[in-house]
Design an enzyme around this catalytic site. Structure first.
Site, PDB file in Angstrom:
ATOM      1  N   SER A 179       0.795  -1.224   0.000  1.00  0.00           N
ATOM      2  CA  SER A 179       0.000   0.000   0.000  1.00  0.00           C
ATOM      3  C   SER A 179       0.832   1.280   0.000  1.00  0.00           C
ATOM      4  CB  SER A 179      -0.971  -0.001   1.185  1.00  0.00           C
ATOM      5  OG  SER A 179      -0.286  -0.236   2.391  1.00  0.00           O
ATOM      6  N   HIS A 207      -5.220  -3.107  -2.987  1.00  0.00           N
ATOM      7  CA  HIS A 207      -4.821  -2.130  -4.015  1.00  0.00           C
ATOM      8  C   HIS A 207      -4.635  -2.764  -5.382  1.00  0.00           C
ATOM      9  CE1 HIS A 207      -4.208   1.068  -1.058  1.00  0.00           C
ATOM     10  NE2 HIS A 207      -3.782   0.108  -0.269  1.00  0.00           N
ATOM     11  N   LYS A 239     -11.648   1.195  -2.199  1.00  0.00           N
ATOM     12  CA  LYS A 239     -10.571   1.722  -3.053  1.00  0.00           C
ATOM     13  C   LYS A 239     -11.036   1.720  -4.508  1.00  0.00           C
ATOM     14  CE  LYS A 239      -7.555   1.014   0.689  1.00  0.00           C
ATOM     15  NZ  LYS A 239      -6.961   0.026   1.587  1.00  0.00           N
TER      16      LYS A 239
END
Ligand code: PLP
Length: 388
Positions: A179, A207, A239
């Site tokens: 991250s 991610h 995200k």
């Protein structure tokens, strides 16, 4: 010394070490051009990689979902809070990740705490990459298993540590995309190490999903690994999906175990069903609008080429997380503040989020950025003193 005095002293120490954190108030919706604390700026500091958080179809699904299902879920999933949209989203996420089942959690942090505690206990061992997300480290500690941390992305060090453990179950955990660094875990090598040592591999692809891989199926797709290689897959919805929540994908036994035993699943209110409706739409967009991933690739290339020309301290990342390593917290903070004055929102990431001496600017891209934004950013970085 009273507890309050101790807190005050710790706050003072944080402040003098340039580690004090302050919140800024966002006065516009999520996007590339935002107003923060009354000042307009270009946002390079969001995890909304695909630009779906403000997508009209996602927002419309949230509105329609709230009209149909109400604002809140009213209970935990096992009580009376498991709605049709949750169930449909779980089935769609299972299909998307190519696994038999998926289970929604309210946040990624809670998914990680719940999974590791449900699977391991005293006498077991959990192996984690040193740079794993804080929620994974906390999950390891909470589980009461022995926690071993191996060198970043180092399959050799992992093998060495796996070989020293003879008793109990073994679980290896890694971020798919790290991250704060943006690099990919060496998943094929970790998979081999796990196979040889009879350990399970768990990947938190917070991610990677939506962003990495030809069709956005994340770092497992990038490396061609399936559910046998990685029995536990974690995804977050806040995200690239642009909404909120998280999920675990895996086999029947894993998911049933979590429903029975994951305390952060059992003892918490279910996500609002309207959020599940919005996420179902973002899952569809994430698959159908592949131009968003292509656009990100173009932006990343444009940034890296320009950064090289300007001697900016790039790392090896190939993802939309493009950190510039500056070293000292003070320097990262000073440059971040200077950028802010120039109208660019880029967060300074400092210890303890990253190791001492590796403070950085964490620059992230969104499919909503344009190449001209990248050019402006590159020039601003040089003006702010980020070049070597
Ligand atoms: C953001 C993140 C989480 C936490 O997810 P939330 O839904 O924000 O709680 C977990 N793991 C990784 C690797 C993350 O980057």
């Amino acid at each position: 010394m009273s507890l309050k005095d101790r807190c005050k002293q710790q706050l003072k120490e944080r402040e003098s070490a340039q580690l004090y954190r302050r919140r800024q108030v966002l006065e516009t919706r999520q996007g590339v051009e935002v107003v923060l604390d009354g000042r307009p700026c270009l946002n390079f500091s969001s995890n909304d990689y695909l630009g779906l958080a403000s997508h009209p179809k996602v927002v419309a699904a949230l509105e329609a979902g709230a009209r149909r299902w109400g604002a809140g879920s009213g209970a935990a999933h096992l009580v009376s809070g498991h709605y049709a949209p949750h169930h449909a989203l779980e089935e769609e996420l299972a299909e998307f990740t190519g696994r038999p089942r998926a289970l929604l959690f309210s946040t990624g942090y809670m998914a990680n705490l719940g999974v590791v505690s449900a699977l391991l206990g005293r006498g077991d061992t959990v192996f984690e990459d040193r740079l794993n997300h804080a929620s994974l480290i906390d999950a390891g500690i909470l589980s009461r298993a022995r926690l071993r941390r191996y060198r970043h992305a180092d399959g050799k060090d992992l093998r060495r540590q796996l070989a020293t453990v003879e008793q109990g179950e073994k679980l290896v955990i890694t971020d798919g995309v790290f991250s704060m660094d943006g690099d990919l875990a060496p998943l094929p090598d970790l998979h081999q190490a796990c196979r040889q040592a009879d350990a399970w591999l768990m990947v938190d692809d917070a991610h990677g999903l939506g962003v990495v891989g030809e069709t956005g199926r994340g770092s497992l797709e990038e490396f061609g690994l399936d559910g046998d290689a990685v029995p536990v897959l974690i995804g977050t919805l806040g995200k690239a999906f642009g909404t909120f929540g998280a999920f675990v994908a895996g086999g029947e036994t894993l998911i049933e175990t979590l429903i029975q035993q994951a305390r952060s699943y059992v003892y918490t209110t279910a996500l609002p069903p309207a959020v599940a409706e919005a996420t179902r739409v973002s899952l569809r967009l994430l698959q159908s609008e592949s131009w968003r991933r292509e656009k990100l690739r173009t932006l990343i290339r444009c940034f890296r080429d320009g950064a090289l020309e300007r001697n900016l301290p790039l790392t090896a990342s190939t993802t939309p997380i493009q950190p510039l390593l500056l070293g000292e917290a003070e320097k990262a903070l000073r440059i971040s503040e200077q950028l802010r004055r120039q109208g660019f929102l880029i967060s300074a990431i400092r210890p303890p989020t990253v190791p001492q001496g590796t403070a950085r600017l964490r620059i992230t891209f969104s499919a909503q950025h344009e190449e001209q934004h990248i050019e402006q950013l590159l020039d601003a970085l040089v003006t702010a003193g980020a070049a070597e």
